[in-house]
Design an enzyme around this catalytic site. Structure first.
Site, short mmCIF file in Angstrom:
data_model
loop_
_atom_site.label_atom_id
_atom_site.label_comp_id
_atom_site.label_asym_id
_atom_site.label_seq_id
_atom_site.Cartn_x
_atom_site.Cartn_y
_atom_site.Cartn_z
N HIS A 98 -1.92 -10.32 4.84
CA HIS A 98 -0.70 -11.01 4.40
C HIS A 98 -0.24 -12.05 5.43
O HIS A 98 -0.56 -11.94 6.62
CB HIS A 98 0.41 -9.98 4.17
CG HIS A 98 0.73 -9.21 5.42
ND1 HIS A 98 1.53 -9.71 6.42
CD2 HIS A 98 0.31 -8.00 5.85
CE1 HIS A 98 1.60 -8.85 7.41
NE2 HIS A 98 0.86 -7.79 7.10
N GLU B 66 -0.85 -0.34 4.56
CA GLU B 66 -1.02 -0.31 6.02
C GLU B 66 -1.02 1.13 6.52
O GLU B 66 -0.50 2.03 5.84
CB GLU B 66 0.12 -1.12 6.67
CG GLU B 66 0.04 -1.23 8.19
CD GLU B 66 -1.26 -1.84 8.71
OE1 GLU B 66 -2.35 -1.30 8.40
OE2 GLU B 66 -1.19 -2.83 9.46
#
Ligand SMILES: *[C@@H]1O[C@H](CO)[C@@H](O)[C@H](O)[C@H]1NC(C)=O
Ligand SMILES: *[C@@H]1O[C@H](CO)[C@@H](O)[C@H](O)[C@H]1NC(C)=O
Ligand SMILES: *[C@@H]1O[C@H](CO)[C@@H](O)[C@H](O)[C@H]1NC(C)=O
Ligand SMILES: *[C@@H]1O[C@H](CO)[C@@H](O)[C@H](O)[C@H]1NC(C)=O
Length: 350
Positions: free
Chosen positions: A105, A209
Site C-alpha cells: 500500500h 499485516e
C-alpha cells in the site's frame, strides 16, 4: 482407454479399501533469473521498480524460437508471457507456474506518524492508541502522499499495458485493511483491462499485516468495508468484526508465515489464474516471500514486486506446523524520548 479407466477405477477402489486417505500439499519455489529482484546483488532500498520495467531482465528464453509472431517487434513482457505459457504447457500435471504481482500500500497515516514520533515512541506508546487530537491511524487511511504513490503506480500500469504489452492480472486479492483496499482501487481503476478479467478484487483476511498491538492492524467491520468498496468481494466466511486483533497482544512471525502459506494454498487451490495481483503490506509481503522461498526484498510504501512461482503438488502429508499463542506487547506509560529503533522491546520507557 477402457483398460486405463478400469485401472484407475481399481486403484481408486484399492486405496478406498485399504483406507489410506490420498493426501497431498502444495510447495512453492521461485523461478529465478527473470527479475532483478530475485538476484542477490540487487539492493532493495535503492531499487526503483517503475524505472526498471518492474525489474524484468532483458534476456532470451528457451521458448523464443516458438514465439510465432515477429520476435524482433515483440516486447520482453510478450516474450515472458509466451515463456510462462510454454513452461505451463510442458509442466507435469503436479506442477504449474503463476506470476504474482505483490504490491505494498501507499503511505498511510500510521507510517507518517511513526516517522513523526520516531519508532520507539510509536511502538511503545502512540501505536496502541487510535490516533491523536488531529490524526486517526487505527486501520489507517492513505495520506495525500500515499494517494499520489498509488496514482503513480496506476500510471505505470497504464504504460505497462499500452507500451510494454504486459499481461495484466487475471485475478486480484487484497488485505482487508483500508490502506490496501484503497491502494488497489487507485492502482487498478481506469486501466484498459481485458473484459474477462475486470478489477473485482477478493478481500482475504490472511493477506493482512502481521497482527501487532498497533491499532493500524485492527481492521474495520465488514459493513464499513462494503460501504466504502461496494464492488469488492469478500472471501467465504469473512466475519463482520475483526476476529484476530487483540489489544496489547501480537502474532508471532512464525504464525504469520503459517497463515501466509494457508492463504497462498487457498488461492492456488481455488484459482487457476496465471497472473495474480495481491495488495498487502511490508511485513505480510516479507512473509509471503519467505513462504515462496524468495530472497528478502524490502518494499517501500507504494512499491510492488513480481515473482514467478512454481507450484508443486507433493504426495504425502504436509510438514507439521504448530501455531503459537499471541505474545503480550510491552508498552510505556509515556512516550520514550529516544528516537532510534534500538528499543524494540520497549525497555526504554522514561
Ligand atoms: C546477478 O547479477 C549479477 C550482476 O548483474 C550477474 O553477474 C549475475 O550473473 C546475476 N546472477 C544471476 C543468478 O542471475
Ligand atoms: C522512480 O522512477 C520514476 C520513473 O523513472 C520516477 O518518476 C520516480 O521519481 C522514481 N522514484 C523514486 C522514489 O526515485
Ligand atoms: C498528531 O500526529 C501527527 C503525526 O502523524 C502530527 O503531524 C500532528 O501534529 C499530531 N497532532 C497533535 C495535536 O499533536
Ligand atoms: C519446497 O520448496 C522449498 C523452497 O521454497 C525447497 O527448498 C524445498 O526443497 C521444497 N520441498 C520439496 C519437498 O520439494
Amino acid at each position: 482407454m477402457i483398460a486405463s479407466s478400469i485401472a484407475c477405477g481399481l486403484l481408486a477402489l484399492a486405496s478406498t479399501v485399504s483406507g489410506t486417505a490420498h493426501r497431498s500439499y502444495l510447495n512453492y519455489t521461485v523461478v529465478k533469473e527473470l527479475f532483478l529482484q530475485d538476484n542477490d546483488t540487487t539492493v532493495a532500498s535503492t531499487f526503483n521498480f517503475t524505472a526498471s520495467n518492474f525489474g524484468l531482465i532483458d534476456r532470451k528464453y528457451p521458448s523464443d524460437s516458438s514465439y510465432g509472431r515477429d520476435l524482433k517487434h515483440s516486447t520482453q513482457w510478450q516474450r515472458l508471457a509466451h515463456y510462462i505459457d510454454y513452461i505451463n504447457k510442458k509442466a507435469r500435471n503436479t506442477e504449474r507456474y503463476a506470476l504474482l504481482f505483490l504490491g505494498r500500500h501507499g503511505e498511510g497515516y500510521h507510517n507518517a506518524a511513526e516517522t513523526y514520533f520516531g519508532t520507539p515512541a510509536w511502538n511503545c506508546y502512540w501505536s496502541e492508541l487510535d490516533g491523536n487530537a488531529t490524526v486517526t491511524w487505527a486501520d489507517a487511511h492513505l495520506t495525500p502522499k500515499g494517494i499520489d504513490q498509488a496514482k503513480d503506480v496506476n500510471k505505470f500500469w497504464k504504460h505497462l499495458i499500452k507500451d510494454e504489452k504486459i499481461t495484466p492480472p487475471e485475478t486480484y486479492y487484497t488485505s482487508p485493511m483500508f490502506r490496501c483496499l484503497d491502494t488497489a482501487r487507485l492502482t487498478f481503476t481506469g486501466l484498459n483491462l481485458p473484459k474477462r478479467s475486470p478489477f473485482i478484487p477478493t478481500i482475504k483476511e490472511y493477506f493482512r499485516e502481521g497482527i501487532s498491538a498497533h491499532t493500524c492492524d485492527r481492521r474495520s467491520t465488514r459493513s464499513y468495508i462494503h460501504k466504502n468498496f461496494p464492488s469488492y468481494k469478500f472471501e467465504k466466511g469473512f466475519p463482520e468484526k475483526d476476529p484476530y486483533w487483540r489489544a496489547l497482544f501480537a502474532e508471532t512471525s512464525k504464525d504469520q508465515d503459517i497463515r501466509s502459506k494457508k492463504v497462498l494454498d487457498d488461492v492456488f487451490s481455488n484459482d487457476d489464474s496465471t497472473y495474480i495481483s495481491v495488495t498487502a503490506h511490508s511485513g505480510e509481503i516479507a512473509s509471503l516471500l519467505r513462504v515462496l522461498g524468495h530472497r528478502v526484498f524490502g518494499l517501500s510504501t507504494g512499491s510492488a514486486i513480481p515473482v514467478l512461482v512454481k507450484i508443486t503438488t507433493i504426495q504425502g502429508n504436509a510438514p507439521a506446523t504448530t501455531t503459537q499463542p499471541f505474545t503480550p506487547q510491552k508498552t510505556c506509560a509515556v512516550p520514550p524520548t529516544i528516537r532510534d529503533s534500538s528499543c524494540n522491546d520497549c525497555s526504554c520507557c522514561t
